[in-house]
Design a protein around this motif. Structure first.
Motif, PDB file in Angstrom:
ATOM      1  N   GLU A 138      93.798  85.221  19.551  1.00 30.71           N
ATOM      2  CA  GLU A 138      93.938  86.018  20.687  1.00 30.71           C
ATOM      3  C   GLU A 138      93.542  85.280  22.027  1.00 30.71           C
ATOM      4  N   ASN A 139      92.904  83.845  21.681  1.00 32.39           N
ATOM      5  CA  ASN A 139      92.719  83.153  22.796  1.00 32.39           C
ATOM      6  C   ASN A 139      93.287  81.834  22.969  1.00 32.39           C
ATOM      7  N   ASN A 140      94.747  81.897  22.152  1.00 27.03           N
ATOM      8  CA  ASN A 140      95.586  80.661  22.428  1.00 27.03           C
ATOM      9  C   ASN A 140      95.119  79.436  22.041  1.00 27.03           C
ATOM     10  N   PHE A 141      94.173  79.293  20.873  1.00 20.95           N
ATOM     11  CA  PHE A 141      93.612  78.067  20.536  1.00 20.95           C
ATOM     12  C   PHE A 141      92.959  77.357  21.264  1.00 20.95           C
ATOM     13  N   GLU A 142      92.006  78.045  22.177  1.00 23.15           N
ATOM     14  CA  GLU A 142      90.836  77.415  22.756  1.00 23.15           C
ATOM     15  C   GLU A 142      89.953  76.838  22.258  1.00 23.15           C
ATOM     16  N   CYS A 143      88.928  75.840  22.826  1.00 21.58           N
ATOM     17  CA  CYS A 143      87.965  75.112  22.036  1.00 21.58           C
ATOM     18  C   CYS A 143      87.082  75.939  21.254  1.00 21.58           C
ATOM     19  N   HIS A 144      86.519  76.941  21.752  1.00 24.51           N
ATOM     20  CA  HIS A 144      85.402  77.757  21.096  1.00 24.51           C
ATOM     21  C   HIS A 144      85.781  78.320  19.895  1.00 24.51           C
ATOM     22  N   PRO A 145      87.048  79.288  20.002  1.00 23.17           N
ATOM     23  CA  PRO A 145      87.468  79.773  18.911  1.00 23.17           C
ATOM     24  C   PRO A 145      88.210  78.860  17.838  1.00 23.17           C
ATOM     25  N   PHE A 204      84.843  65.867   5.301  1.00 18.41           N
ATOM     26  CA  PHE A 204      84.964  65.179   6.514  1.00 18.41           C
ATOM     27  C   PHE A 204      86.007  65.422   7.356  1.00 18.41           C
ATOM     28  N   LEU A 205      87.228  65.991   6.972  1.00 14.49           N
ATOM     29  CA  LEU A 205      88.371  66.263   7.920  1.00 14.49           C
ATOM     30  C   LEU A 205      87.813  67.238   8.841  1.00 14.49           C
ATOM     31  N   TYR A 206      87.234  68.470   8.007  1.00 11.51           N
ATOM     32  CA  TYR A 206      86.730  69.473   8.741  1.00 11.51           C
ATOM     33  C   TYR A 206      85.544  69.375   9.719  1.00 11.51           C
ATOM     34  N   ILE A 207      84.784  68.502   9.440  1.00 13.61           N
ATOM     35  CA  ILE A 207      83.684  68.277  10.427  1.00 13.61           C
ATOM     36  C   ILE A 207      84.340  67.456  11.536  1.00 13.61           C
ATOM     37  N   SER A 208      85.416  66.403  11.116  1.00 14.32           N
ATOM     38  CA  SER A 208      86.003  66.018  12.171  1.00 14.32           C
ATOM     39  C   SER A 208      86.713  66.878  13.101  1.00 14.32           C
ATOM     40  N   GLY A 209      87.519  67.783  12.664  1.00 12.51           N
ATOM     41  CA  GLY A 209      88.141  68.489  13.466  1.00 12.51           C
ATOM     42  C   GLY A 209      87.419  69.338  14.504  1.00 12.51           C
ATOM     43  N   ILE A 210      86.264  69.920  13.818  1.00 17.29           N
ATOM     44  CA  ILE A 210      85.426  70.883  14.459  1.00 17.29           C
ATOM     45  C   ILE A 210      84.693  70.019  15.759  1.00 17.29           C
ATOM     46  N   THR A 211      84.297  68.696  15.514  1.00 19.11           N
ATOM     47  CA  THR A 211      83.865  67.869  16.533  1.00 19.11           C
ATOM     48  C   THR A 211      85.023  67.783  17.606  1.00 19.11           C
ATOM     49  N   LEU A 212      86.368  67.489  17.411  1.00 14.74           N
ATOM     50  CA  LEU A 212      87.533  67.293  18.183  1.00 14.74           C
ATOM     51  C   LEU A 212      87.880  68.550  18.788  1.00 14.74           C
ATOM     52  N   SER A 213      87.423  69.785  18.338  1.00 14.58           N
ATOM     53  CA  SER A 213      87.863  71.000  18.950  1.00 14.58           C
ATOM     54  C   SER A 213      87.278  71.220  20.237  1.00 14.58           C
ATOM     55  N   PHE A 214      86.248  70.474  20.520  1.00 22.24           N
ATOM     56  CA  PHE A 214      85.622  70.743  22.076  1.00 22.24           C
ATOM     57  C   PHE A 214      86.350  69.901  23.039  1.00 22.24           C
ATOM     58  N   PHE A 215      87.174  69.019  22.433  1.00 23.90           N
ATOM     59  CA  PHE A 215      87.907  68.056  23.404  1.00 23.90           C
ATOM     60  C   PHE A 215      89.405  68.271  23.328  1.00 23.90           C
ATOM     61  N   PHE A 216      90.025  68.424  21.999  1.00 20.68           N
ATOM     62  CA  PHE A 216      91.394  68.463  21.950  1.00 20.68           C
ATOM     63  C   PHE A 216      91.469  69.547  20.779  1.00 20.68           C
ATOM     64  N   PRO A 217      91.552  70.721  21.301  1.00 20.89           N
ATOM     65  CA  PRO A 217      91.539  71.849  20.212  1.00 20.89           C
ATOM     66  C   PRO A 217      92.838  71.929  19.315  1.00 20.89           C
ATOM     67  N   ILE A 218      93.934  71.548  19.836  1.00 20.54           N
ATOM     68  CA  ILE A 218      95.159  71.472  19.105  1.00 20.54           C
ATOM     69  C   ILE A 218      95.288  70.295  18.028  1.00 20.54           C
ATOM     70  N   LEU A 219      94.530  69.224  18.444  1.00 21.50           N
ATOM     71  CA  LEU A 219      94.468  68.229  17.391  1.00 21.50           C
ATOM     72  C   LEU A 219      93.535  68.640  16.322  1.00 21.50           C
ATOM     73  N   ALA A 220      92.309  69.389  16.700  1.00 25.27           N
ATOM     74  CA  ALA A 220      91.599  70.011  15.609  1.00 25.27           C
ATOM     75  C   ALA A 220      92.106  70.921  14.577  1.00 25.27           C
ATOM     76  N   VAL A 221      93.147  71.644  15.297  1.00 26.69           N
ATOM     77  CA  VAL A 221      93.930  72.544  14.464  1.00 26.69           C
ATOM     78  C   VAL A 221      94.987  71.873  13.592  1.00 26.69           C
ATOM     79  N   ILE A 222      95.709  70.705  14.143  1.00 30.24           N
ATOM     80  CA  ILE A 222      96.547  70.014  13.182  1.00 30.24           C
ATOM     81  C   ILE A 222      95.408  69.236  11.823  1.00 30.24           C
ATOM     82  N   ILE A 223      94.470  68.955  12.244  1.00 26.33           N
ATOM     83  CA  ILE A 223      93.399  68.340  11.293  1.00 26.33           C
ATOM     84  C   ILE A 223      93.116  69.548  10.162  1.00 26.33           C
ATOM     85  N   TYR A 224      92.902  70.711  10.621  1.00 28.03           N
ATOM     86  CA  TYR A 224      92.606  71.874   9.579  1.00 28.03           C
ATOM     87  C   TYR A 224      93.881  71.892   8.673  1.00 28.03           C
TER      88      TYR A 224
END
Length: 192
Positions: free
Chosen positions: A97-104, A151-171
């Motif tokens: 719903e929020n187009n892959f924004e950082c908090h969601p 480890f990858l999930y924790i990395s993705g969560i951390t990155l989501s606040f700066f690069f949400p699309i990169l976090a989705v790719i990690i997931y």
């Protein structure tokens, strides 16, 4: 206790989770393909989450094919897994719903992390109950994939606040790691 009731209940919950996710995709008014464009983020979120639920269903099926009996700890660990999986429709919907924004994206990653932890707790409970020489215990002796995923999930969560699309790719890199059902269990089952 045998695993039959646990498996049947888990299958039912996962079927409901998938149904709830697809019901979040509202049919738009109109009859052209262009009106579907705004639904693309929601559809992608649904597709990714459907794959994740499918991965958990596959691995859950393999696990309980190798496990002979359950106890109360396994039942509660399984409920923990089902609880975390039941949150996926909410986090999926919010992210889409929020187009892959950082908090969601961060909350979606937290949901995936908690689900992975709950599956690991279920594995550990089964290993303790089954014993060192059990088929399942031998199959999952190496838990490299499990800990790499965390480890990858924790990395993705951390990155989501700066690069949400990169976090989705990690997931979804994690999803690719697990896409093929766990061969470790299949190999052990062939040896009996």
């Amino acid at each position: 206790m045998t695993t039959n009731r646990l498996e049947a209940f888990s299958d039912g919950v996962l079927a409901i989770v998938i149904t709830i996710m697809v019901l979040e995709l509202k049919v738009p008014e109109g009859n052209t393909f262009e009106i579907l464009t705004p639904l693309l983020p929601k559809f992608l979120s649904y597709l990714f989450s459907f794959i994740y639920v499918g991965i958990y269903w596959n691995n859950h099926h393999h696990m309980f094919h190798a496990i002979q009996k359950v106890n109360g700890k396994i039942l509660w660990a399984n409920l923990f897994l089902l609880f975390s999986l039941s949150l996926i429709p909410f986090t999926t919907g919010w992210m889409g719903e929020n187009n892959f924004e950082c908090h969601p994206v961060a909350l979606y990653g937290i949901n995936l992390l908690v689900t992975a932890i709950s599956f690991l707790v279920l594995e550990k409970s089964a290993i303790k109950h089954e014993g060192k020489e059990a088929i399942f215990t031998k199959a999952v002796r190496s838990q490299k994939k499990e800990y790499t995923s965390l480890f990858l999930y924790i990395s993705g969560i951390t990155l989501s606040f700066f690069f949400p699309i990169l976090a989705v790719i990690i997931y979804y890199i994690v999803a690719l790691l697990w896409f093929i059902p766990d061969k470790r269990i299949e190999k052990q089952l062939k040896n009996i």
